[in-house]
Design a protein around this motif. Structure first.
Motif, PDB file in Angstrom:
ATOM      1  N   THR A   8       0.832  -1.190   0.000  1.00 47.20           N
ATOM      2  CA  THR A   8       0.000   0.000   0.000  1.00 47.20           C
ATOM      3  C   THR A   8       0.867   1.240   0.000  1.00 47.20           C
ATOM      4  O   THR A   8       1.886   1.312   0.674  1.00 47.20           O
ATOM      5  CB  THR A   8      -0.904  -0.005   1.245  1.00 47.20           C
ATOM      6  N   ALA A   9       0.467   2.241  -0.755  1.00 50.76           N
ATOM      7  CA  ALA A   9       1.237   3.479  -0.831  1.00 50.76           C
ATOM      8  C   ALA A   9       1.375   4.108   0.551  1.00 50.76           C
ATOM      9  O   ALA A   9       0.455   4.072   1.366  1.00 50.76           O
ATOM     10  CB  ALA A   9       0.556   4.449  -1.784  1.00 50.76           C
ATOM     11  N   THR A  10       2.526   4.696   0.821  1.00 50.63           N
ATOM     12  CA  THR A  10       2.792   5.277   2.132  1.00 50.63           C
ATOM     13  C   THR A  10       2.320   6.708   2.241  1.00 50.63           C
ATOM     14  O   THR A  10       2.330   7.288   3.308  1.00 50.63           O
ATOM     15  CB  THR A  10       4.303   5.215   2.439  1.00 50.63           C
ATOM     16  N   ALA A  11       1.936   7.316   1.147  1.00 50.32           N
ATOM     17  CA  ALA A  11       1.410   8.673   1.169  1.00 50.32           C
ATOM     18  C   ALA A  11       0.348   8.772   0.092  1.00 50.32           C
ATOM     19  O   ALA A  11       0.319   7.996  -0.852  1.00 50.32           O
ATOM     20  CB  ALA A  11       2.531   9.682   0.938  1.00 50.32           C
ATOM     21  N   ALA A  65       5.707   3.762  -4.223  1.00 52.72           N
ATOM     22  CA  ALA A  65       5.201   3.551  -2.869  1.00 52.72           C
ATOM     23  C   ALA A  65       4.792   4.870  -2.240  1.00 52.72           C
ATOM     24  O   ALA A  65       3.769   4.963  -1.553  1.00 52.72           O
ATOM     25  CB  ALA A  65       6.269   2.860  -2.018  1.00 52.72           C
ATOM     26  N   ASP A  66       5.570   5.913  -2.455  1.00 53.10           N
ATOM     27  CA  ASP A  66       5.252   7.260  -1.996  1.00 53.10           C
ATOM     28  C   ASP A  66       5.218   8.161  -3.227  1.00 53.10           C
ATOM     29  O   ASP A  66       6.259   8.497  -3.797  1.00 53.10           O
ATOM     30  CB  ASP A  66       6.306   7.734  -0.992  1.00 53.10           C
ATOM     31  N   LYS A 103       9.274   0.379  -3.581  1.00 53.69           N
ATOM     32  CA  LYS A 103      10.249   1.288  -4.190  1.00 53.69           C
ATOM     33  C   LYS A 103       9.550   2.546  -4.707  1.00 53.69           C
ATOM     34  O   LYS A 103       8.418   2.500  -5.186  1.00 53.69           O
ATOM     35  CB  LYS A 103      10.987   0.601  -5.346  1.00 53.69           C
ATOM     36  N   ASN A 104      10.257   3.662  -4.619  1.00 52.99           N
ATOM     37  CA  ASN A 104       9.696   4.929  -5.067  1.00 52.99           C
ATOM     38  C   ASN A 104      10.007   5.161  -6.547  1.00 52.99           C
ATOM     39  O   ASN A 104      10.816   6.011  -6.921  1.00 52.99           O
ATOM     40  CB  ASN A 104      10.226   6.077  -4.207  1.00 52.99           C
ATOM     41  N   VAL A 105       9.338   4.377  -7.374  1.00 51.06           N
ATOM     42  CA  VAL A 105       9.555   4.441  -8.808  1.00 51.06           C
ATOM     43  C   VAL A 105       8.258   4.078  -9.524  1.00 51.06           C
ATOM     44  O   VAL A 105       7.505   3.207  -9.069  1.00 51.06           O
ATOM     45  CB  VAL A 105      10.695   3.488  -9.233  1.00 51.06           C
TER      46      VAL A 105
END
Length: 331
Positions: A8-11, A65-66, A103-105
């Motif tokens: 789940t996305a963190t933001a 993710a964010d 990962k933030n991608v």
């Protein structure tokens, strides 16, 4: 679909929250996104009209993710089937939803272009149609992705098997578009007899197309223009990861193994055909290494002491390549 089961996305992601893209862009040649569907809290399927090919193609996206700030983009290419079959990262591994889940991608997986080598063909093919994939990947799709998803315009690209040839050519065609390139079990040479036979096997025998419509007769300029070994000097400055096995049975070549083709027949196919393909790929890959070394161009290599042309090794090598890809992506 990519992203199913992803972390789940963190933001809050403004796109996923609103179920609306950040822009409705059009590429210089008129290519555009016709619609988008939202399949879970991280996944989007875009439908992209290519003006060069006059056809609409799906593109699966897994959001970072964010996603609260602009993030880079990884273009993740499937093999010879172009993602139109089950020979895909999503069907055979958990790389996208699992490994890349935190990962933030932006992970972008285009669908289409089976047996095309993701290149621009010199003429339409009766079986495989109009193929202008080099134009699609370098001129049409990236500006749409950047604007619609609000990326930071930093890209990397990775591909396996035939796409392990394509990723080099795409980077060569558009300098600066991709910062990192990873190729798993790809034959990077096309201009010499061995390389041409790989292309003909894929396009003519498996795909039912005709390489005369792709690059023309043997020795025609397009064969050399699309040979990453010949044009290796133009790979300078990229973060490169290059891997292959040697065709001998390895840890993922076991009866009914997690990453093996099912049954005794499937395993035999993986060992015999997959072994022969990988042995040839290994030859090509070492030739690319020798050329890069002669030019003083560094790369990270993984020449495995065993391994066939199959998913267990590609999954393992993606994980091994991540530090190289991440370095170019700035994460």
């Amino acid at each position: 679909m990519s992203g199913v089961g992803a972390t789940t996305a963190t933001a809050d992601d403004p796109i996923m929250t609103s179920k609306a893209l950040l822009a409705d862009p059009t590429s210089p040649d008129g290519s555009h996104i016709t619609r988008a569907t939202y399949t879970d809290n991280r996944s989007i399927r875009l439908y992209v009209y290519s003006a060069a090919m006059k056809q609409t193609y799906p593109v699966d996206v897994q959001r970072p993710a964010d996603a609260s700030v602009p993030r880079p983009t990884l273009y993740l290419l499937n093999g010879a089937g172009g993602g139109e079959d089950t020979a895909t990262w999503d069907h055979n591994t958990n790389i996208v939803s699992g490994f890349l889940g935190n990962k933030n991608v932006n992970v972008v997986q285009p669908i289409g272009g089976a047996w095309s080598y993701y290149t621009d063909w010199i003429k339409p093919d009766p079986r495989l149609g109009v193929n202008k994939w080099k134009t699609y990947f370098t001129e049409e799709l990236p500006p749409l992705i950047d604007a619609a998803l609000g990326t930071n315009h930093v890209n990397a690209i990775a591909g396996l098997s035939t796409s392990g040839t394509s990723v080099f050519n795409l980077a060569i065609t558009k300098p600066g578009l991709y910062k990192s390139v990873a190729a798993y079990s790809g034959c990077a040479q096309t201009a010499d007899p061995v390389g041409r036979e790989f292309v003909k096997l894929t396009v003519d025998v498996w795909g039912g197309g005709n390489v005369l419509n792709m690059y023309g007769p043997d020795g025609a300029p397009a064969w050399t223009a699309n040979d990453p070994v010949v044009n290796a000097d133009r790979l300078r400055g990229l973060n490169l990861y290059i891997s292959s096995g040697n065709g001998l049975p390895g840890q993922y070549d076991t009866l009914n193994g997690k990453y093996a083709l099912p049954g005794a027949y499937g395993l035999a196919n993986q060992l015999i055909i997959g072994g022969a393909i990988e042995a040839g790929v290994n030859y090509c890959t070492h030739n690319l290494q020798h050329k890069l070394d002669s030019l003083g161009i560094p790369a990270t290599y993984n020449f495995q002491p065993a391994g066939t042309h199959s998913w267990g090794y590609w999954r393992e090598n993606f994980v091994r390549s991540w530090p190289v890809l991440a370095r170019g992506l700035g994460i």
